[in-house]
Design an enzyme around this catalytic site. Structure first.
Site, PDB file in Angstrom:
ATOM      1  N   HIS A 244      69.861  37.700  63.744  1.00 16.97           N
ATOM      2  CA  HIS A 244      70.929  37.575  62.749  1.00 16.97           C
ATOM      3  C   HIS A 244      72.291  37.809  63.399  1.00 16.97           C
ATOM      4  CE1 HIS A 244      68.121  37.174  59.565  1.00 16.97           C
ATOM      5  NE2 HIS A 244      67.793  38.436  59.459  1.00 16.97           N
TER       6      HIS A 244
ATOM      7  N   ARG B 203      72.071  27.398  54.862  1.00 16.44           N
ATOM      8  CA  ARG B 203      71.683  27.340  53.441  1.00 16.44           C
ATOM      9  C   ARG B 203      72.943  27.453  52.591  1.00 16.44           C
ATOM     10  NH1 ARG B 203      67.547  31.539  50.238  1.00 16.44           N
ATOM     11  NH2 ARG B 203      67.145  30.166  48.448  1.00 16.44           N
TER      12      ARG B 203
ATOM     13  N   SER C 141      69.584  35.330  46.746  1.00 15.45           N
ATOM     14  CA  SER C 141      68.402  35.739  47.493  1.00 15.45           C
ATOM     15  C   SER C 141      68.649  37.062  48.220  1.00 15.45           C
ATOM     16  CB  SER C 141      68.033  34.648  48.504  1.00 15.45           C
ATOM     17  OG  SER C 141      66.848  34.973  49.175  1.00 15.45           O
TER      18      SER C 141
ATOM     19  N   PHE D  73      56.186  26.543  50.880  1.00 12.51           N
ATOM     20  CA  PHE D  73      56.626  27.819  50.321  1.00 12.51           C
ATOM     21  C   PHE D  73      55.450  28.607  49.747  1.00 12.51           C
ATOM     22  CE2 PHE D  73      58.435  30.780  47.308  1.00 12.51           C
ATOM     23  CZ  PHE D  73      59.482  31.316  48.046  1.00 12.51           C
TER      24      PHE D  73
ATOM     25  N   MET E 106      53.410  30.098  52.534  1.00 12.16           N
ATOM     26  CA  MET E 106      54.123  31.205  53.164  1.00 12.16           C
ATOM     27  C   MET E 106      54.136  32.441  52.281  1.00 12.16           C
ATOM     28  SD  MET E 106      55.168  30.273  56.161  1.00 12.16           S
ATOM     29  CE  MET E 106      56.427  31.485  56.479  1.00 12.16           C
TER      30      MET E 106
ATOM     31  N   LYS F 143      61.355  32.920  45.383  1.00 14.12           N
ATOM     32  CA  LYS F 143      61.298  31.598  44.764  1.00 14.12           C
ATOM     33  C   LYS F 143      61.657  30.484  45.742  1.00 14.12           C
ATOM     34  CE  LYS F 143      62.288  32.976  39.970  1.00 14.12           C
ATOM     35  NZ  LYS F 143      63.190  32.758  38.814  1.00 14.12           N
TER      36      LYS F 143
END
Length: 330
Positions: A139, A162, A170, A272, A275, A294
């Site tokens: 990061h 994103r 999120s 998704f 995962m 989500k």
């Protein structure tokens, strides 16, 4: 070793040679102190980091970590698709060997971020292990990574983008479940009230991997300045809408082109729902956090106020207006 640290280490113990175990136990205790106990933020060169993300570890990676041709760095701002992209890369590299894939996946989950955990992880653990290809997540802002050396050495870098509105929603759902979020210091950074939380974030006052008063957009601008420097920029929303096309690009970029059958297998294994099943319980039990919730595009509409949404629009224009970045919001 405390029970919490033992839980964090988990099955990783069985994958490590004996000479690595003392270092691994030290790492687990360190993470327990950062996440379960009262973890405090860190700062390096003006950039503020969350607990567990260590300036000394980042410096070691910058100065001494040996990465070369075929090695891969997946760089992201938090909650833009980090774990998802790492899993995609892992499946591309090792999808034909499930046993090896699980091994590397578990090892990287524990020690595979450039700046995460105690600096001793490199000498005591990582450098005693053997990987056919090294894969790191990070990061860190671009100035804190030795991109010049990595480019010269043939390291491949993937950066995930994103839209900032879904990223923010999120982020809140993620950090509010951190064990240390309950302490007074963090309560002032992470207000319980949703609207107040978003306001605090937009003020750049959450120690969120950026300089004070800044955030995701400024970090993205720094990274985007390196476009073309052996860096592949992947858009989260495009990956969600067209996984076959985007994963094919990723595989070709890292030098592992896939057959149609292999490609579809990676797409299926990294959907998704797949995962969430594979990682959801794992991260919940180890760290008390929800890694996959989500992942929807446009979820921000159910959470941000009109004023907050418009503020983000203005910030995007102000910070990224001179780039060709166009976010996908729905």
């Amino acid at each position: 070793m405390s029970k919490e640290a033992e839980n964090l280490l988990g099955e990783t113990v069985d994958l490590l040679p004996k000479e690595c175990l003392p270092g691994a136990k030290k790492m687990a205790e360190f993470i327990k102190e950062c996440f379960v106990d009262r973890g405090m933020p860190n700062e390096t060169e003006g950039y503020q980091l969350q607990p567990g993300f260590e300036p000394e570890t980042a410096k070691y990676a910058y100065d001494k970590l040996q990465l070369g041709k075929g090695d891969i760095i997946v760089s992201t701002y938090p909650k833009t698709g980090t774990t998802w992209m790492l899993a995609i890369v892992n499946h591309i590299l090792h999808g034909n060997n499930p046993e090896k894939m699980q091994k590397y996946q578990k090892l990287r989950q524990f020690i595979g971020y450039l700046e995460f955990n105690h600096v001793s992880k490199y000498v005591d653990v990582w450098e005693k292990l053997s990987f056919p290809q090294q894969v790191f997540g990070t990061h860190l802002p671009a100035p804190l990574i030795n991109l010049k050396r990595y480019r010269e050495n043939g390291v491949k870098v993937i950066y995930v983008i994103r839209n900032p509105k879904d990223q923010l929603v999120s982020w809140r759902n993620f950090v509010m479940k951190f064990p240390y979020a309950k302490y007074d210091f963090w309560k002032s950074c992470f207000p319980e009230n949703e609207t107040e939380f978003y306001d605090k974030y937009l003020e750049g006052k959450q120690y969120a991997f950026a300089k004070e008063g800044e955030g995701y957009l400024e970090i993205l601008r720094e990274w985007y300045a390196h476009k073309g420097d052996n860096i592949l920029f992947v858009v989260f929303e495009k990956l969600k809408k067209n996984p076959n096309e985007e994963i094919k690009k990723i595989a070709e970029f890292i030098g592992k082109p896939l057959s149609n059958e292999e490609l579809q297998n990676v797409v299926d294994k990294t959907s998704f729902n797949s995962m969430k099943k594979e990682y959801g319980k794992l991260y919940s039990e180890k760290f008390g956090i929800t890694m996959f919730r989500k992942g929807e595009i446009g979820e921000w509409k159910n959470h941000l106020t009109v004023a907050q949404s418009e503020l983000i629009d203005r910030k995007v224009e102000q910070v990224l207006g001179e780039t060709d970045i166009k976010f996908i919001y729905e």
